[in-house]
Design an enzyme around this catalytic site. Structure first.
Site, PDB file in Angstrom:
ATOM      1  N   GLY A 251      65.208 121.594  12.752  1.00  0.00           N
ATOM      2  CA  GLY A 251      63.896 121.466  12.147  1.00  0.00           C
ATOM      3  C   GLY A 251      63.243 120.153  12.531  1.00  0.00           C
ATOM      4  CD  GLU A 273      67.481 121.984  19.033  1.00  0.00           C
ATOM      5  OE1 GLU A 273      66.394 122.515  18.705  1.00  0.00           O
ATOM      6  OE2 GLU A 273      68.290 122.501  19.808  1.00  0.00           O
ATOM      7  CB  CYS A 307      63.178 122.697  19.933  1.00  0.00           C
ATOM      8  SG  CYS A 307      64.539 123.705  20.563  1.00  0.00           S
TER       9      CYS A 307
END
Length: 536
Positions: A251, A273, A307
């Site tokens: 997140g 992460e 991401c």
């Protein structure tokens, strides 16, 4: 539950859009999938909607703190028998899951598209990643977890073994942007290591995790070995932190830092992460067409809600204009749409919050003098959360998009004159998740890659080469996180290291009949001899 709209939408007459069917059989399955989540009498529920349409997809039960802690209690009771299951049997379950994911992929693709708003090709990335992870740990877990013999303190007399023991119950908090792939990457190795799992996926995309949970049960996984609790972090977050023997979180960086602080008081392990502002460097000898095509994928897959997607591009001044023209042409040709097929090249943003964040970044960049080369506009004519793939130039440091993660289909292009300048700019960020280097000279590109402060670096690719190679670790440096997923590290982080040594015959202290000076002199000679022995 009522179905979503099943009538094909009227195709948009403007370039760059496709219409499509926005209903899906998955909506009829939502109730049965939601039943797999932890629930209790009188529990609250929330109604989720599809990004493509804004229409209802599922009604999901929300766990209370008490229900979440009860799930952990069941997981703890189940853990002993699961850990006693042979690694070979755990591997067989994962390999059966691998085949189920591939054979039932149509339903999985529909789920991911309807919940997350992805184009179907981007949804397939999740199917393939899930299958790859199940296959990797289904084939390699026994080898990675096998006891290791080590040279003992005294050859022949000391037998030392290094073991890997499961941590116990792992708490996993999963994001909404890659609901299937990240569930697999985090949950499956935790199970393979002999842990049980309590997972909290995001409500928006919980059905994808519940679908994989259902397939895992069909593959032979005991139900209590992996439980899914749904709810707000403010309600069940404390239970996850306090009941887990290890926490895995994906997140935002601010949330990850708060979580790490809370976990630290319990002295349990965690992996995080977090955010990224990922750079791409295009060297002067790069193939401009291939680099531009790669940038489209690197920046706009999953509408930039990845991401590891690229948000900053540094192009050598000698080819910058050519690259920018090629990149803009390919971006303008990218189709958007809500079809549950492979016609659309880019789908929707997933939440209204993301649409606001993207719109605000682009508006702020414009107000600071940035140039919009492509895109720049929301597209409510296609669906409520669509935003055009956007290329910016002339972005000043004062603009929010310059240093902050957008997490949407927006990228900024900058020029540079010297590769040292490009490396310096690429590293000038608090983040360090992913990076990309493009060049015909792969040896030179690899050397540059080693100097970039990022957990993964791709040469002549945006992110897929490392993302899809599940045998190597993936994770972030600096504010992009702690720990790794995938590869051996992605499995072993879920274990405790234990060493057992058995001593035979001679003790490691002098007997009463030997003077300590004689004993230490003999040991000194022995240590010198040991240095010459092979295999130590």
């Amino acid at each position: 539950m009522s179905s979503m709209v099943d009538k094909p939408a009227e195709p948009d007459s403007r370039p760059g859009t496709v219409g499509g069917v926005v209903g899906a059989p998955v909506v009829a399955r939502a109730d049965s999938l939601a039943e797999r989540a932890v629930r209790g009498p009188g529990a609250e529920s929330v109604t989720m909607t599809a990004p493509f349409t804004g229409l209802r997809t599922a009604v999901l039960p929300q766990a209370s703190d008490r229900l979440a802690r009860a799930a952990f209690a069941r997981a703890r009771r189940a853990q002993c028998s699961w850990a006693a299951t042979s690694v070979a049997q755990r591997q067989r379950i994962l390999l059966r899951l691998h085949e189920l994911v591939l054979s039932r992929q149509k339903e999985g693709l529909d789920l991911v598209q309807v919940e997350a708003g992805k184009a179907r090709l981007d949804a397939f990335d999740e199917i393939s990643a899930t299958a790859l992870v199940a296959d990797y740990y289904g084939r390699h877990s026994a080898r990675l977890l096998a006891p290791r013999r080590a040279p003992g303190a005294l050859p022949l007399l000391t037998r030392a073994t290094h073991l890997r023991q499961p941590r116990g119950v792992v708490g996993i908090i999963s994001p909404w942007n890659y609901p299937l792939a990240l569930t697999a990457m985090d949950v499956l190795p935790a199970l393979a290591a002999g842990n049980t799992v309590v997972q909290k996926p995001d409500n928006q995309t919980a059905l994808s995790a519940l679908w994989l949970h259902e397939l895992a049960g069909e593959a032979g996984l005991p139900r209590d070995a992996w439980q899914i609790v749904l709810g707000r972090g403010s309600v069940i977050g404390d239970a996850i932190v306090e009941e887990s023997d290890y926490v895995c979180f994906t997140g935002s960086t601010p949330t990850g830092k708060r979580l790490a602080s809370a976990i630290a008081g319990r002295l349990t392990g965690y992996s995080l992460e977090l955010g990224g502002k990922n750079p791409m460097i295009v060297l002067p000898d790069a193939d401009v067409a291939k680099a531009a095509a790669g940038a489209v994928t690197a920046c706009f897959s999953s509408a930039g809600q990845l991401c590891v997607s690229v948000e900053r591009i540094y192009v050598h001044d000698s080819i910058r204009d050519r690259f920018l023209a090629e990149f803009a042409n390919r971006t303008n040709a990218l189709t958007m749409g809500s079809a549950l097929d492979y016609r659309a090249g880019m789908g929707s943003l997933t939440t209204p919050e993301q649409l606001r964040a993207v719109s605000d970044h682009v508006a702020d960049a414009r107000s600071h003098g940035a140039t919009v080369v492509a895109g720049g506009n929301a597209r409510p004519d296609i669906g409520p959360l669509f935003f055009e793939p956007t290329i910016l130039t002339d972005v000043p440091e004062e603009a929010a998009v310059f240093a902050n993660e957008t997490f949407g289909p927006v990228t900024s292009v900058y020029g540079y004159s010297d590769v040292e300048e490009a490396i310096e700019k690429a590293n000038a960020t608090a983040f360090g998740l992913n990076a990309s280097v493009w060049s015909r000279d792969t040896r030179r590109a690899r050397e540059i890659a080693t100097r970039l402060k990022a957990g993964t670096v791709n040469v002549n690719e945006g992110y897929a080469a490392t993302f899809g190679t599940v045998g190597v670790p993936m994770g972030g440096m600096k504010d992009s996180g702690v720990g790794r997923r995938n590869g051996a590290e992605g499995l072993l982080k879920y274990t405790e290291s234990q060493s057992i040594a058995i001593q035979r015959g001679l003790r490691l202290r002098p007997p009463r009949t030997v003077h300590p000076a004689m004993w230490t002199a003999a040991l000194t000679a022995g240590l010198r001899l040991l240095r010459r022995l092979p295999g130590r």
